[in-house]
Design a protein around this motif. Sequence first.
Motif, PDB file in Angstrom:
ATOM      1  N   ARG A   1       1.634   7.311  -6.422  1.00 32.91           N
ATOM      2  CA  ARG A   1       0.457   8.360  -6.810  1.00 32.91           C
ATOM      3  C   ARG A   1       1.268   9.888  -6.413  1.00 32.91           C
ATOM      4  O   ARG A   1       0.989  10.776  -7.185  1.00 32.91           O
ATOM      5  CB  ARG A   1      -0.417   8.378  -5.746  1.00 32.91           C
TER       6      ARG A   1
ATOM      7  N   LEU B   1       1.075   4.339  -2.671  1.00 29.73           N
ATOM      8  CA  LEU B   1       0.718   5.817  -2.424  1.00 29.73           C
ATOM      9  C   LEU B   1       1.936   6.641  -2.805  1.00 29.73           C
ATOM     10  O   LEU B   1       1.886   7.734  -3.350  1.00 29.73           O
ATOM     11  CB  LEU B   1       0.249   5.977  -0.826  1.00 29.73           C
TER      12      LEU B   1
ATOM     13  N   LYS C   1     -13.888  11.285  -5.869  1.00 27.02           N
ATOM     14  CA  LYS C   1     -13.305  10.943  -7.332  1.00 27.02           C
ATOM     15  C   LYS C   1     -13.157  12.279  -8.219  1.00 27.02           C
ATOM     16  O   LYS C   1     -13.977  13.376  -7.902  1.00 27.02           O
ATOM     17  CB  LYS C   1     -14.292  10.013  -7.992  1.00 27.02           C
TER      18      LYS C   1
ATOM     19  N   GLU D   1      -9.632   6.238   2.547  1.00 30.43           N
ATOM     20  CA  GLU D   1     -10.185   4.745   2.883  1.00 30.43           C
ATOM     21  C   GLU D   1      -9.301   3.782   3.320  1.00 30.43           C
ATOM     22  O   GLU D   1      -9.634   3.065   4.054  1.00 30.43           O
ATOM     23  CB  GLU D   1     -10.281   4.545   1.160  1.00 30.43           C
ATOM     24  N   ASP D   2      -7.876   4.121   3.170  1.00 30.33           N
ATOM     25  CA  ASP D   2      -6.852   3.363   3.821  1.00 30.33           C
ATOM     26  C   ASP D   2      -7.057   3.538   5.344  1.00 30.33           C
ATOM     27  O   ASP D   2      -7.138   2.543   6.108  1.00 30.33           O
ATOM     28  CB  ASP D   2      -5.603   3.725   3.381  1.00 30.33           C
TER      29      ASP D   2
ATOM     30  N   GLU E   1      -8.068   7.952  -1.531  1.00 30.41           N
ATOM     31  CA  GLU E   1      -7.349   6.684  -1.074  1.00 30.41           C
ATOM     32  C   GLU E   1      -6.747   6.753   0.382  1.00 30.41           C
ATOM     33  O   GLU E   1      -7.034   5.601   0.969  1.00 30.41           O
ATOM     34  CB  GLU E   1      -6.304   6.604  -2.038  1.00 30.41           C
TER      35      GLU E   1
ATOM     36  N   ARG F   1     -15.657   7.463  -1.621  1.00 37.55           N
ATOM     37  CA  ARG F   1     -15.295   7.339  -3.433  1.00 37.55           C
ATOM     38  C   ARG F   1     -16.109   8.140  -4.101  1.00 37.55           C
ATOM     39  O   ARG F   1     -15.629   8.536  -4.972  1.00 37.55           O
ATOM     40  CB  ARG F   1     -15.395   5.623  -3.518  1.00 37.55           C
TER      41      ARG F   1
ATOM     42  N   GLU G   1       0.873  -1.307   0.178  1.00 37.15           N
ATOM     43  CA  GLU G   1      -0.154   0.132  -0.093  1.00 37.15           C
ATOM     44  C   GLU G   1       0.789   1.294   0.051  1.00 37.15           C
ATOM     45  O   GLU G   1       0.745   2.161  -0.621  1.00 37.15           O
ATOM     46  CB  GLU G   1      -1.038   0.161   1.133  1.00 37.15           C
TER      47      GLU G   1
END
Lengths: 92, 92, 92, 92
Positions: free
Chosen positions: A14, A11, A92, A58-59, A55, A88, A7
């Motif tokens: 990204r 990240l 987005k 969510e993590d 993200e 999400r 993970e």
Amino acid sequence: MSHTTKEKAKLLGRIRRLKGQMEAVERALEAEAPCGDILNLVASVRGAVNGLMGELIEDHIRMHVVDPDKEADAERAQGAAELIDVVRKYLK
Amino acid sequence: MSHTTKEKAKLLGRIRRLKGQMEAVERALEAEAPCGDILNLVASVRGAVNGLMGELIEDHIRMHVVDPDKEADAERAQGAAELIDVVRKYLK
Amino acid sequence: MSHTTKEKAKLLGRIRRLKGQMEAVERALEAEAPCGDILNLVASVRGAVNGLMGELIEDHIRMHVVDPDKEADAERAQGAAELIDVVRKYLK
Amino acid sequence: MSHTTKEKAKLLGRIRRLKGQMEAVERALEAEAPCGDILNLVASVRGAVNGLMGELIEDHIRMHVVDPDKEADAERAQGAAELIDVVRKYLK
């Protein structure tokens, strides 16, 4: 953050792409690119920042609150799944 | 973009600060900083990107559409001033 | 606002649909509908408000600043077209 | 949604105020109020919708995932508190 290694790598990837996009904005501005092009580049950066934020949230939910895929309490698992769904859609 | 030199320097300064903020996120993630700290750093990046976008749109209006401070047509000048006002509120 | 009658009717239609969506949220809350359903309804309201805002800003640009389809000055027409493009992307 | 009665009354109050704000937009548009006024009214509606969304998400976290004020597991309580904090910042 105690992310799993996988993970964390995702990240970091990204974030590095995002830095690359920022550098493209910088170069476009230095080269006096057309205003419309610069606005489009910055709009892409904004989309990417929102995606990264989504993200990370969510993590955070999965690791520090309730992971719907591992939670024994069915109601909590469902509540967390719905929450991730909203995050999400929203980011987005 | 045909920005004035002064405006261009200001925008480049903003973009470089933003890159610095991205690097802080990268370091925090590499150092496995607490999740809450990382979320706050990314939220700041998001605010800064929105601020940059707002400034670019305002510049675009002034330079390529109607500059309320230089426009001879009073109605257009007012329309452009109201538009800049909305953009500022929306993107701060 | 001096909208054309047609444009005004279109905006009023949008606003009335939006009121209808708000009433659906109200009924769902009164009926103690599942939380996930209510969140989805409010997310739709949010999307519709953003869409309305985008349309109002576009109308404002066309009517009170520069209408790219009617402007004699080609540079201004292009600048206004790019601006409308950004507003649409931003507020959808 | 299994809200407490008190929480439900609070949310219904918010929704009714929001409907009132939507009606103000409708009246302003019918009366052909200045474009800038209408844009400001819609911007307020947007702020109120975001506020409602944030409150619903916070309630959802507390009721269906983890309530930081009632959770026995200290790490989960902290994770949920940080999450609520991010939601509040994000959706105000």
